[in-house]
Every structure is written in structure tokens, then in C-alpha cells.
Design an enzyme around this catalytic site. Structure first.
Site, mmCIF file in Angstrom:
data_model
loop_
_atom_site.group_PDB
_atom_site.id
_atom_site.type_symbol
_atom_site.label_atom_id
_atom_site.label_comp_id
_atom_site.label_asym_id
_atom_site.label_seq_id
_atom_site.Cartn_x
_atom_site.Cartn_y
_atom_site.Cartn_z
ATOM 1 N N LEU A 20 0.884 -1.166 0.000
ATOM 2 C CA LEU A 20 0.000 0.000 0.000
ATOM 3 C C LEU A 20 0.918 1.211 0.000
ATOM 4 O O LEU A 20 1.643 1.446 0.967
ATOM 5 C CB LEU A 20 -0.900 0.015 1.239
ATOM 6 C CG LEU A 20 -1.838 1.210 1.349
ATOM 7 C CD1 LEU A 20 -2.926 1.148 0.276
ATOM 8 C CD2 LEU A 20 -2.475 1.289 2.732
ATOM 9 N N THR A 42 -15.128 -7.796 22.864
ATOM 10 C CA THR A 42 -15.000 -6.342 22.745
ATOM 11 C C THR A 42 -14.448 -5.938 21.389
ATOM 12 O O THR A 42 -14.902 -4.972 20.776
ATOM 13 C CB THR A 42 -14.063 -5.796 23.839
ATOM 14 O OG1 THR A 42 -14.494 -6.273 25.109
ATOM 15 C CG2 THR A 42 -14.066 -4.289 23.838
#
Length: 561
Positions: free
Chosen positions: A51, A322
Site C-alpha cells: 500500500l 469487545t
């Protein structure tokens, strides 16, 4: 953000292994959709998916020394690369403008004793052909993921994500943060060591608010280096708002020019996500108007979130409750961010661990326990918020940077006297941080109560997940979980549901062992459950589980047994 796969200590012919490495690398191409590169030698192979953020034109990887002896694959950013280049005084001939190339220069100059010279987020694999050795390293906090594995032949692999190794390796482990492996030593060693981890070394310190403020401003400024469009994640909570406000002050100039030239992309874009009418969307709008960003609100429905869960677990490589709760909206937002041409964002992870921002810190019995819990949280951050921030964004080819966890700023923040961080005498959580930056923000935001990201996007999101999993998983299934899942048996129906999906993607026990599974309240470590009797009877990772602290605490009464 990039991804790489490396294999060393080859026990098979490299030419035969090369196609397999390319297939493994393809599994993490979402991390680096811009270009692919491979180095193949008789004794090592490195495959890289890029990237491009810095030096898009010439910074393709693997990177090489001029004589071709050194080959390097890196996932990350080196924020002090310009300083390191200048310190070289021409002693090393750089072939690109890539920030990561300084790793080759430092290795050539210092051997393996250079990693603490780097200020950045990184995981790397370096191969030295002449000396037939390799060096693997990971950043101080585990902001960038890295795994290692061994196949049936004894070949040693490293990879940016678990999915690249699953099905190929009999044994898989996380390569831990702050560590390095030099093949000639043959053992993983620690390079990141700090005196502030010991309470005795910080308990008498004077808190310098000006140094804290400048330290974070400098960290944000460093991390704005980019040759592509970038933005900020703005939930409207304190942490993301502070980072966004600081970024806005520097966005008009290009930091690579010493702030002398206009920025290539001077308009700062901010992004927020939530259910319709969520707390975060309302608060983020207030901050965006105040600091004058081009603001984008992403709304999602509960059903859209539920539909994404399977993909989220695949990309996040976890079954932690979570993390999945919070990663799902972040994953959805990342897709929108990428669609707008943004390739890098700044995010607010780390502040809660450094400043005791979670609501359960109100129950800390003393400054020493407060500080120890901060250290425990930081030590495990790579399993939770760092993993969420990195992989949620990388799933769509976006890089996430976390200025609070900047190596230099971490040293400033963690040397603050823990007593000044405590939530006592009526002070809110993260009082020191709020006070240092209150003039940057509207008062309603600077002093807004902590909302965990999974709560702030809309309480109905978590409530719907719990309702769904309550229906999907029977009491009998949960009671017998240890037989189906002998490694980390699920402790709740929600975890059982997530674990079942994880097992479809990653069926091996060795993959399951890479994921944490511990009791928690409002993101606490297990140790902090001893702080309050009610914690042990109400262990849910949502911040609303902290009774008498959260403004919208769960209404159920908890009996102290």
C-alpha cells in the site's frame, strides 16, 4: 500499510516453494493492493503486498541494498526516517525515497543493534545473503501485526496476518511486540525496555503539562508524513477529537518540506460512524464544526452490522467480544473511507491505556495499582485495540496511525506521576489530558464522559448482539463449550457465537491459541476485577457495566455476594 510473507531456514527447494509463498501472500493482498513484489533466493523468500503511502513511485518492495546483498520486506512507517538519512552523511547510498529503506542503512552501519533508533510502526524481515542470516523485528507496542509459524518440514515463516499461515503451518504464534529474532542467535530477544514500567521510577515525578502538550503535538506532526490523501477518525470522544484538532493545525503545510510548502491535500477530512442518532455522530459533528474539517458521517443499521460479522472475524482474526463489537462499525467505515480515495487515517487508540481512561479506573485503590494496570493494558494492547485499528482499516487497504502510541510521546506520558492521572477528588478520567488540550476543543467534548467505541456508535448495537447470541446459543452448548473448544473455551454465549465463526475460518487449535480469552469489565484486565466486588458479578466488557460511574449504567442490580 502493507503485508508480507517470508520463509527462512528452507528445508525444501526454493523454486518449488515459491508458488506456495505467492498463494500465501495473495491472502493478505487487501493490506497492500497497489503492487506485489517477491525476492527468491536458495535459502529465503520474501513476498510483499504494497500500500503506497510514502514514495509511491520508487518505494516498491522488497527493498534492496545497492550491492544486492540485503533484501528487506517491511509493513509500516518510520516517522524519523529523514533524521536518520541526514545522520548517515552520505555513508549509505539510498536507492529510493521510501521511509523504510533506513532499516537497510542502519543494519549495514550497526548490525542488529539499531531497532530502538526507529520511531515508527513496523514489522520487518531482513535477509543478509552474504552472511546467510535474517533479522525479524516488530515495533514497541505491536501496532503492526506479525505472526510466525513452522511447517511440517521445519521451514520457518513470518507473515503479517494469521490467514497467510493457516493451513500451511503446524504451529503458529504471534511474534510479540518489542522483540526481535536474529537467526545467528536463534532466540527471540527484547529490544524495547523502559524504566517507567516500574512504579518506583515514576511515583515522585512532577507532571509537566506543557511537555505533555508539546509531545503529542510533535507526535501528530511526525505522523502526517504522506504522499497520498489522508484523513482522521473522529468519534467525538476526547482522544480522537484531540488528535483531529492537532492534525488540523498542521494540515495546510507539507511536513516533508519542513512546513514551508503547501500541502498536496490541504483539506482535512474527518470520518465518524454510528447508528442513526448515536452519541458519537452527534459529538463528532460538534468537533468537526469547531475545528473546520470536511466531515463525513457514516450511518449503519444493526442488520448491516450483523451481516458483516462473518467478514469482520475473518479479517480481524479474533473471537474477542469487545474487539468484534468495536471492529464491526470500524470495518464498515473503512470501506467508505477507501471509496473516497483516502489511504491513511489518524486514530485515537492508546490514550485510555496510558491515562487510565476506562471507567473502571475510577475504582483503582491507589496510584501504584493504577499505574500497574496501565502497564498491563499497554502490554496487551497488541491483542485488542492495536489489532482492531490496524486490521479493520487494512481490510480495505487503508493505513491507520496512532499518535498517542508514538514511541517518544509514550515516554512522556508514562513518566507522569500516576497520582495525577487518578480519578479522585471529583476528577474525571483522563483529567490530565483533558486539561492539557481543553482549549483545542468545545467544552462539551473536552469534558465528555468516556464512551467505548462499541458503545458510542449506539447502545442498540451491543444490545442487539447480546440478544442475537442469546437466541442462537443454548445454555447446554455454553455449558459444554470446553469439549468443542478445548483451547480457550468461550465464557459467554456471545463469545461462543464468535468463536464458532472463527473456527470456520481458522480451524486449527494453534490459530485459536493466538487469541486472548479472559474475564473483563469495561475492558479491564483480569487483575483489576479484584478492585471492586461488583466487578466480579457483572463482568461485561461494555463501559456501561461499571455501575455508579457510567451515566447510562446497566439498570440491573448487582448483588454483592
Amino acid at each position: 500499510m502493507c503485508g508480507f510473507v517470508g520463509v527462512f531456514d528452507l528445508k525444501v527447494d526454493a523454486k518449488e516453494l515459491r508458488p506456495q509463498i505467492l498463494e500465501m501472500s495473495k491472502k493478505i493482498r487487501h493490506r497492500g493492493p497497489d503492487w506485489s513484489g517477491i525476492f527468491c533466493d536458495e535459502k529465503a523468500i520474501l513476498s510483499h503486498e504494497r500500500l503506497s503511502i510514502v514514495d509511491p513511485q520508487s518505494g516498491g518492495q522488497p527493498l534492496y541494498s545497492k550491492d544486492g546483498n540485503l533484501a528487506l520486506a517491511v509493513n509500516g512507517e518510520i516517522y524519523n526516517h529523514m533524521d536518520i538519512r541526514n545522520q548517515m552523511n552520505g555513508s549509505y547510498e539510498f536507492l529510493t525515497k521510501s521511509d523504510c529503506e533506513v532499516i537497510l542503512a542502519l543494519y549495514q552501519q550497526k548490525g542488529i543493534d539499531f531497532i530502538d533508533d526507529l520511531n515508527g510502526i513496523f514489522a520487518f524481515a531482513l535477509y543478509d545473503k552474504k552472511n546467510d542470516c535474517y533479522l525479524i523485528g516488530r515495533d514497541h507496542m505491536g501496532i503492526i501485526p506479525l505472526y510466525q509459524g513452522w511447517d511440517k518440514h521445519g521451514n520457518y515463516y513470518v507473515a503479517s496476518e494469521l490467514k497467510a499461515l493457516e493451513g500451511y503451518c503446524n504451529k503458529i504464534e504471534e511474534f510479540l511486540p518489542g522483540k526481535f529474532l536474529y537467526s545467528k542467535d536463534g532466540v527471540v530477544k527484547e529490544w524495547y525496555q523502559r524504566d517507567w514500567k516500574d512504579y518506583e521510577n515514576v511515583k515522585d515525578n512532577k507532571t509537566d503539562m506543557a511537555a505533555l502538550r508539546k509531545g503529542l503535538e510533535d507526535a501528530v506532526h511526525r505522523q502526517l508524513m504522506s504522499d497520498v490523501p489522508y484523513g482522521v477518525l473522529l468519534s467525538g470522544g476526547l482522544d480522537s477529537s484531540v488528535i483531529s484538532a492537532i492534525a488540523k493545525t498542521y494540515a495546510g503545510k507539507r511536513i516533508e518540506s519542513g512546513d514551508e510548502k503547501d500541502a498536496w491535500y490541504p483539506q482535512l477530512h474527518s470520518f465518524a460512524i454510528g447508528l442513526e442518532g448515536s452519541p458519537d455522530l452527534a459529538a463528532s459533528r460538534v468537533v468537526a464544526d469547531h475545528i473546520d474539517t470536511i466531515h463525513h458521517e457514516v450511518t449503519f443499521t444493526v442488520q448491516e452490522g450483523l451481516d458483516a460479522i462473518r467478514d469482520v472475524i475473518y479479517h480481524l482474526e479474533t473471537y474477542d467480544v469487545t474487539t468484534i463489537r468495536a471492529s464491526t462499525p470500524m470495518y464498515l467505515m473503512s470501506r467508505v473511507i477507501k471509496s473516497m480515495g483516502i489511504k491513511m487515517v489518524l486514530s485515537g487508540e492508546g490514550a485510555d491505556e496510558m491515562f487510565g481512561g476506562y471507567l473502571y479506573f475510577h475504582k483503582a485503590p491507589n496510584a501504584e495499582e493504577f499505574h500497574k494496570e496501565c502497564i498491563r493494558k499497554l502490554d496487551k494492547l497488541h491483542l485488542y485495540d492495536c489489532l482492531r485499528s490496524n486490521k479493520s482499516m487494512a481490510s480495505w487497504g487503508v493505513e491507520s496511525r496512532v499518535p498517542f502510541l508514538d514511541k517518544e510521546f509514550l515516554d512522556i506520558a508514562m513518566r507522569i506521576n500516576p497520582d495525577d492521572k487518578m480519578c479522585n477528588n471529583g476528577k474525571m478520567e483522563k483529567w490530565v489530558l483533558r486539561k492539557a488540550f481543553e482549549d483545542y476543543l468545545p467544552e462539551s467534548v473536552a469534558w465528555r464522559q468516556k464512551e467505548q467505541f462499541s458503545d458510542g456508535v449506539g447502545y442498540n448495537w451491543i444490545d442487539s448482539l447480546k440478544e442475537l447470541t442469546e437466541k442462537e446459543i443454548s445454555d447446554e452448548q455454553l455449558a459444554n463449550a470446553k469439549f468443542r473448544f478445548p483451547v480457550n473455551p468461550p465464557m459467554s454465549k456471545e463469545e461462543f457465537y464468535f468463536r464458532s465463526i472463527f473456527a470456520e475460518h481458522f480451524p486449527s487449535d494453534t490459530a485459536a491459541a493466538c487469541v486472548p480469552s479472559v474475564p473483563s469489565i469495561a475492558c479491564s484486565t483480569p487483575d483489576a476485577l479484584a478492585w471492586d466486588e461488583s466487578f466480579r458479578n457483572n463482568a461485561d466488557p461494555s463501559g456501561r457495566a461499571v455501575n455508579a460511574v457510567h451515566n447510562d449504567a446497566y439498570k440491573e442490580k448487582v448483588e454483592n455476594k
